[in-house]
Write a protein that holds these residues in place. Structure first.
Motif, short mmCIF file in Angstrom:
data_model
loop_
_atom_site.label_atom_id
_atom_site.label_comp_id
_atom_site.label_asym_id
_atom_site.label_seq_id
_atom_site.Cartn_x
_atom_site.Cartn_y
_atom_site.Cartn_z
N ARG A 1 0.60 -6.90 3.57
CA ARG A 1 -0.86 -6.83 3.48
C ARG A 1 -1.35 -5.44 3.85
NH1 ARG A 1 0.66 -11.57 5.80
NH2 ARG A 1 0.44 -10.69 7.89
N GLU A 2 -2.67 -5.26 3.74
CA GLU A 2 -3.28 -3.95 3.95
C GLU A 2 -3.01 -3.39 5.33
OE1 GLU A 2 -7.32 -4.84 3.40
OE2 GLU A 2 -7.25 -4.81 1.23
N ALA A 3 -3.17 -4.21 6.36
CA ALA A 3 -3.10 -3.72 7.72
C ALA A 3 -1.68 -3.66 8.27
CB ALA A 3 -3.96 -4.60 8.64
N ASP A 4 -0.70 -4.08 7.46
CA ASP A 4 0.67 -4.13 7.98
C ASP A 4 1.22 -2.76 8.31
OD1 ASP A 4 0.56 -6.83 7.73
OD2 ASP A 4 1.67 -6.94 5.84
N LEU A 5 0.74 -1.73 7.61
CA LEU A 5 1.24 -0.39 7.88
C LEU A 5 0.86 0.06 9.29
CD1 LEU A 5 2.84 1.89 6.57
CD2 LEU A 5 0.69 2.92 5.89
N THR A 6 -0.32 -0.31 9.75
CA THR A 6 -0.73 0.03 11.11
C THR A 6 0.16 -0.63 12.14
OG1 THR A 6 -3.04 0.33 10.46
CG2 THR A 6 -2.61 -0.08 12.77
N ILE A 7 0.50 -1.89 11.90
CA ILE A 7 1.41 -2.60 12.82
C ILE A 7 2.76 -1.91 12.83
CG2 ILE A 7 2.65 -4.77 13.16
CD1 ILE A 7 0.19 -6.22 12.13
N LEU A 8 3.22 -1.51 11.65
CA LEU A 8 4.51 -0.83 11.56
C LEU A 8 4.46 0.51 12.28
CD1 LEU A 8 6.88 -2.16 10.14
CD2 LEU A 8 6.62 -0.52 8.28
N GLU A 9 3.34 1.20 12.21
CA GLU A 9 3.21 2.47 12.92
C GLU A 9 3.25 2.27 14.43
OE1 GLU A 9 -0.40 3.90 11.25
OE2 GLU A 9 0.60 5.10 9.70
N ARG A 10 2.59 1.21 14.92
CA ARG A 10 2.66 0.90 16.35
C ARG A 10 4.11 0.59 16.75
NH1 ARG A 10 -2.20 0.02 19.18
NH2 ARG A 10 -3.82 1.11 18.01
N ALA A 11 4.79 -0.16 15.90
CA ALA A 11 6.18 -0.50 16.17
C ALA A 11 7.04 0.76 16.20
CB ALA A 11 6.71 -1.46 15.12
N ALA A 12 6.76 1.72 15.31
CA ALA A 12 7.53 2.97 15.29
C ALA A 12 7.31 3.77 16.57
CB ALA A 12 7.14 3.80 14.06
N THR A 13 6.07 3.75 17.08
CA THR A 13 5.79 4.45 18.34
C THR A 13 6.56 3.82 19.49
OG1 THR A 13 3.57 5.02 17.56
CG2 THR A 13 3.97 5.13 19.94
N VAL A 14 6.55 2.49 19.56
CA VAL A 14 7.29 1.81 20.62
C VAL A 14 8.79 2.02 20.43
CG1 VAL A 14 7.82 -0.44 21.60
CG2 VAL A 14 5.47 0.10 20.95
N ALA A 15 9.26 1.98 19.17
CA ALA A 15 10.68 2.21 18.91
C ALA A 15 11.10 3.61 19.35
CB ALA A 15 10.98 2.02 17.42
#
Length: 580
Positions: A249-263
């Motif tokens: 979905r549209e907002a999934d990229l933001t969630i993935l970016e947060r996950a990348a920061t935590v990763a």
């Protein structure tokens, strides 16, 4: 008038792979105030993103429009020049507008067919508004919808952020981060390193493996999303989300970016811990190889805490990069508590290890360090696959492994498990277009014998490379006469023997003398077979006879004196070991 959207109301991945903010035209048409509107052209452009709204009531509107606008008009500025409508779509499309909404009847009765055809051709949405809807209602309704979407996205993003941070605070790793993101997005997710290896994955195995290839490409809306994991200016890999059904979905990229920061936080933490542990392990292994770690019981007990099993017959493997810059010599464990340089100079003096050798250029040094790290990773993976209790550590310019040798003699192990380890490490390392040579020691029964075994492996890797070139694999017992020569503790004595035996032929300064030395070497290799030597060197028979006479005048009657021939052969072997 122009009403910009303040902040990120929604997230949209455009076809170019870049992130934009706003609502697609197709969703804008779904708001209540536009339910009576009709799309008359440009259906293929419904995915264009609306970031702001504007009302056109002045003739020079083209000077004021901005990209991603939904332009509303009654046609008032064009009432006296309807011919301008033909070019209006092209002008607006070139300026990046999202769509044009027109209310007919008051100033314009209809739109030219050419205008509608051009909008269809360009994929530029043309919308006819209902007579009973006001522009202010459209502005308020669309802005309200955008703000509501923004609030929902921000709330979900904050929830994801809290969940991911909690994972880190509780000591979780990449696998927990990936599992959480996969559950939130309801798709397969994987964390990849810089070499496209899967560090952690969640979802069907075939989807996880597919993401290895997807990580090399650009993000694509719907099917997969790719976000780099960056920390401290270094690219540590990627987080990839994959949905074959296109459910992202549209907002999934933001969630993935947060996950990348935590990763990135998890990766840097793991790297910091691993660096400390690796240095501690390498220092202790260096002490073992230098004979400074204590008695066997202490060494075995201490190593068991690292998962190393040294309470068994073992052998030492040394892997060293080929083509290393001169002056960048290894620092090897010495038994006096310091570190000693690797090579011996032609005058019998030890070449200085860095610092003290020829300085490497900054770029070359960084390249060498990166190659050494990758060699260590490749060797560690290969050794662990065959021997879970092996000790592996990376020193300045070599990787040392102490592997079990209880299942056979050294020769059999060298041709079996060790060869398999070398092949596996070489297969991984081949991606970096570098080679390494490997030296193998004899088998020792206890940790007390490891210093001697290490010296044997070092000599094997150096002599093996000299004899067989880059990528050599040599066992100490297979070195023949070179093994005996390497046991001479005083290099100066060896070089003195070379000078006394070969005289002028010992140097490399005169090309003619080097050529004569080559002739002598081939003569000795062919057991003084003049015809075979002439064939190998492409000399005329009489030319070779002349050279033999010249060599005997310089060295003595070696064609008749077997002892002299032996001395000359040994001296030439020592020269081949120069720099070892």
């Amino acid at each position: 008038m122009s009403i910009p959207v303040d902040g990120p109301p929604a997230l949209r991945l455009a076809s170019t792979g870049t992130l934009t903010y706003g609502l697609p035209v197709g969703e804008v048409l779904g708001v209540s105030t536009l339910r009576g509107a009709r799309l008359i052209a440009g259906r293929t452009g419904l995915g264009r993103v609306v970031q702001r709204l504007n009302v056109m009531e002045v003739p020079d509107i083209l000077s004021w429009v901005k990209p991603n606008e939904l332009l509303l008009t009654t046609g008032y500025p064009l009432r006296n020049t309807p011919q301008s409508l033909d070019n209006l779509v092209a002008d607006l499309d070139e300026r990046g507008l999202a769509a044009l909404a027109i209310k007919l009847g008051r100033y314009l009765d209809s739109l030219p067919a050419e205008m509608i055809e051009q909008a269809d051709r360009r994929g530029f949405p043309l919308i006819l508004l209902a007579d009973d809807v006001g522009f202010d209602d459209i502005l308020n309704q669309v802005l309200t919808d955008i703000l509501n979407r923004q609030a929902a996205v921000l709330a979900r993003t904050e929830e994801v952020h809290r969940a991911l941070v909690q994972i880190v605070l509780c000591g979780g790793g990449l696998q927990e981060v990936v599992d959480e993101v996969a559950a939130l997005l309801e798709v397969a997710v994987a964390a990849l390193d810089g070499e496209q290896r899967v560090l952690a994955g969640a979802g069907p195995e075939e989807h996880v493996q597919a993401m290895r290839a997807l990580g090399r490409g650009s993000p694509q809306e719907g099917e997969h999303l790719v976000v780099p994991v960056v920390a401290g200016g270094f690219d540590h890999g990627k987080i990839v989300a994959y949905s074959p059904s296109g459910s992202l979905r549209e907002a999934d990229l933001t969630i993935l970016e947060r996950a990348a920061t935590v990763a990135a936080l998890v990766v840097t933490k793991q790297q910091a811990v691993a660096a400390v542990e690796s240095k501690y392990r390498a220092d202790f292994l260096r002490d073992i190889l230098a004979g400074r770690a204590g008695d066997d019981d202490r060494v075995v007990a201490h190593c068991s805490g690292f998962g190393w099993d040294l309470d068994r017959p073992v052998m030492v493997l040394v892997a060293e990069l080929d083509g290393r810059a001169r002056g960048a010599e290894p620092e090897r464990p010495s038994r006096d508590g310091g570190r000693e340089g690797g090579r011996e100079s032609g005058r019998g003096e030890p070449a200085r290890a860095e610092p003290g050798g020829r300085a490497e250029p900054a770029g070359r040094g960084a390249e060498e360090r990166l190659a050494q790290e990758r060699l260590a990773a490749a060797w560690t993976t290969a050794v662990r696959r065959h021997d879970r209790g092996a000790a592996v550590a990376s020193f300045a310019h070599e990787v040392v492994a102490v592997v079990g040798a209880e299942d056979g003699d050294a020769a059999a192990l060298s041709a079996g498990p060790v060869q398999a380890m070398v092949k596996e490490a070489a297969a991984v390392f081949a991606e970096h277009r570098r080679t390494f040579s490997t030296g193998i020691s004899r088998t020792v029964a206890s940790p007390a014998g490891l210093p001697e075994a290490y010296d044997q492996a070092v000599k094997a890797v150096r002599v093996g490379r000299q004899l067989h070139g880059a990528g050599a694999r040599a066992h100490f017992d297979q070195l023949g006469v070179y093994r005996l020569l390497s046991l001479v503790s005083d290099p100066a004595e060896l070089h003195a023997f070379v000078r006394e035996t070969l005289g002028e032929l010992a140097g490399d300064d005169e090309p003619e003398l080097v050529d004569l030395r080559r002739t002598l070497q081939v003569l000795l290799e062919t057991n003084l077979n003049v015809a075979e030597t002439a064939r190998r060197l492409h000399f005329h028979y009489n030319t070779l006879r002349y050279r033999i006479g010249k060599l005997e005048r310089m060295l003595g009657p070696f064609t008749e004196d077997a002892h002299l021939r032996l001395n000359l052969t040994l001296a030439l072997h020592v020269l081949r070991m120069r720099g070892i």
